[in-house]
Design a protein around this motif. Structure first.
Motif: not given
Length: 170
Positions: A84-108
């Motif tokens: 999570n790249d947004a600036v948030g309140p204190p003690l906010q978790q830096p990562y969201d998820g887990p999320f399932a991977v549907i498709e893979r590409h070299p850059k995304y």
């Protein structure tokens, strides 16, 4: 204070600084002593030229070529966390998820986020190691970069298509 400590006392035949430190203080005027000129100016100039010829420029940094850290297991995992790249309140978790991977590409990767397929850059992803043994799938092949190589030959870095004249194509 400097003047009092450096003043010569005739009754004791010394300065207070000599009694305390064992030698006299160096006064500000004594810092700027004239240096003796080099005896042989021709030799000095030759030494100076030799020293200047040895100086080489330093290599410049390639800021555009910085590679983000990507985990080895990322190309085989089934679930990932998204930074999570947004600036948030204190003690906010830096990562969201887990999320399932549907498709893979070299850059995304295309992820299933709240029942919608979203494309997320791989430098924001982190492997989700959960208690399930289904986190890493050994049968998944890493995304091939062959399609990326052919794309870079026909497109610029900004994504514009390049069309070569037929007389120049082999």
């Amino acid at each position: 204070m400097l003047g009092l400590r450096a003043t010569f006392k005739e009754d004791i035949q010394a300065t207070p600084a000599e009694l305390v430190y064992g030698k006299s203080l160096r006064l500000p005027a004594e810092f700027f002593t004239e240096s003796k000129p080099h005896p042989n100016e021709v030799e000095f100039i030759e030494d100076f030229r030799r020293a200047m010829n040895l100086i080489r420029p330093t290599q410049t940094a390639h800021h555009a070529k910085a590679q983000p850290f990507i985990q080895k297991e990322l190309h085989r995992c089934t679930q990932v966390f998204v930074r999570n790249d947004a600036v948030g309140p204190p003690l906010q978790q830096p990562y969201d998820g887990p999320f399932a991977v549907i498709e893979r590409h070299p850059k995304y990767y295309t992820l299933d986020i709240r029942d919608k397929a979203k494309k997320i850059s791989i430098d924001r992803l982190k492997v989700a190691f959960t208690d399930d043994n289904n986190t890493i799938d050994e049968n998944i092949e890493p995304p091939s970069s062959e399609s990326n190589e052919t794309q870079t030959k026909t497109t610029t870095r900004l994504g514009r298509k390049v069309r070569f004249p037929s007389r120049l194509c082999l």
